[in-house]
Each structure stands twice: as structure tokens, then as C-alpha cells.
Design a protein around this motif. Structure first.
Motif: not given
Length: 241
Positions: A156-176, A188-195
Motif C-alpha cells: 500500500g505504501y509503495v503503490g500509493g507513494s508511486l501514484q502520488y509521485g506521478i500525480a505530483l509531477a503532473l501538477v508541478v510540471m503542468h506548464k510543461t 491527477a484525481m481521475a488517474m487515482t480511480g483508473l489506478w
């Protein structure tokens, strides 16, 4: 059969799957986006009074907890006495993942849509965990309960952290990615449902449920039928070997 490696792996993967929701949506993104993006600093009118986003968030958490409190005795009895744990686990998982994915639709001003979707997702998340936890004594022998439980937490910790890292990168790098920050949060929120839904397929495949010889108490049998009617037959069929 206890201590079956494939079944334990399937069980652990559900923690990997649903931890993405609680880490990314429940704790990190939605509280801030709800307050600053959906509700805003002016609050929302509720029963003739202006309520702040913080207060409304508290009401949402409390109402979701109340619903779980009301249904917990029934769900607990079903988990203990029936052989339908996997059916209910998957029902809550796929409804929860659907509601989490639909959070993408929540734009600034869509307060009540966000409230309903969040409460539904939260109830499904907690309801699914009732049946997830009920599997443990049937999966592991007494001498291995702690190690299997720890393995589930680790997944749970690994899966949750990995998906959060992906979501955080998307939010932080949104201009990219040439998108607005609010859009990045919604994606990012929708991605959690798909994950959640995607990785739960491994639970569908590998987690096996032992038949129980205990009969569900008569006072809970009608409630069991009620909950089964909530979930479409297609989800019930997914849980069958």
C-alpha cells in the motif's frame, strides 16, 4: 488454502491499488483543490448561511463516517459469516474507482457534485477495506498473520507513494504539459480511480476465497440481499473463480 502465495499477492495488490486514492485524493490534492478551486474564499450558501470550504469539508468527512458507522455492523456480519467477501470487495472497489475517476468533472463552482462524489468514494473506500481486512485470517496461518499484514501495508505504501509521485509531477510540471494547474489536478484525481480499478484486476485474478461453513445470522440476511442488489451482476461475476 492458507499461505497460498498467489492469493496473498492478490490480496496485497488491493492495498497497492486503493492506497492511490486515499494518498493522492483524500489527503493531498482534493482538500486544497476543494477549498481554493471549487468552493473559493467566499464559501457556499447552506441552509441560509454562508459556510467556508473548511467547514464544509468537515461536514463531508463526518457524513461519510456516519454512513460507514450505520452500515458497518451489517458489512461486518457479512464479512464474518458469508462467502461473498470477494464480491463485496470488488463491488466497493469498482464503484469507488468510478466515483474517484468522475472527480475529473469537478470544476470551480461544482461544489455539490464534488461533495456527492467525494462522499460516495470515501464510503466505498472504507466499505471495501472492511472486506479486505476480513480476508486476512483466511489467507494466513496464525504464525504468519503479522508478516502477511505487514506485506499488505508495504504494498500500500509503495503503490500509493508511486501514484502520488506521478500525480505530483503532473501538477508541478503542468506548464510543461501545456495545461492549466486546475486541469492537472483534475487529471491527477481521475488517474487515482483508473489506478484503483486497473490494479484491482490482479486481485480479481489471484485472490481466492474459501467457503465458510458459518451461516449468516437471520437478522442480517435481508440486508445482505439489499447490498447485493446494489452491485451490478457484472461486478459479481468478476469475483467468481
Amino acid at each position: 488454502m492458507k499461505n497460498d502465495k498467489k492469493s496473498i499477492f492478490g490480496w496485497c495488490m488491493y492495498d497497492w491499488a486503493n492506497s492511490a486514492y486515499i494518498t493522492t485524493v483524500g489527503v493531498a490534492l482534493l482538500p486544497i483543490y476543494f477549498a481554493e478551486g471549487i468552493v473559493g474564499k467566499d464559501g457556499v450558501l447552506l441552509f441560509g448561511a454562508t459556510v467556508s470550504a473548511t467547514a464544509l469539508w468537515g461536514f463531508m468527512l463526518g457524513f461519510a463516517a456516519l454512513l460507514v458507522f450505520l452500515f458497518a455492523p451489517v458489512l461486518g456480519a457479512i464479512a464474518d459469516f458469508s462467502s461473498a467477501k470477494k464480491k463485496f470487495l470488488l463491488g466497493f472497489a469498482y464503484f469507488g474507482s468510478l466515483f474517484a475517476t468522475l472527480l475529473f468533472l469537478c470544476k470551480p463552482g461544482d461544489v455539490w457534485l464534488a461533495v456527492v462524489l467525494y462522499i460516495c468514494t470515501q464510503v466505498c473506500f472504507i466499505g471495501g477495506n472492511v472486506f479486505y481486512d476480513a480476508f486476512l485470517p483466511h489467507l494466513a496461518s496464525e504464525d504468519k498473520l503479522d508478516s502477511v499484514s505487514a506485506k499488505g501495508f508495504a504494498f500500500g505504501y509503495v503503490g500509493g507513494s508511486l501514484q502520488y509521485g506521478i500525480a505530483l509531477a503532473l501538477v508541478v510540471m503542468h506548464k510543461t504539459f501545456r495545461i492549466e494547474q486546475s486541469m492537472a489536478v483534475r487529471i491527477a484525481m481521475a488517474m487515482t480511480g483508473l489506478w484503483w480499478a486497473g490494479w484491482t484486476l490482479l486481485t480479481v485474478k489471484y485472490l481466492k476465497e474459501m467457503k465458510t461453513e458459518q451461516k449468516l445470522p437471520e437478522k442480517y440476511q435481508n440486508q445482505t440481499n439489499f447490498f447485493l442488489l446494489i452491485f451490478p451482476s457484472v461486478l459479481v461475476k468478476l469475483s467468481q473463480p
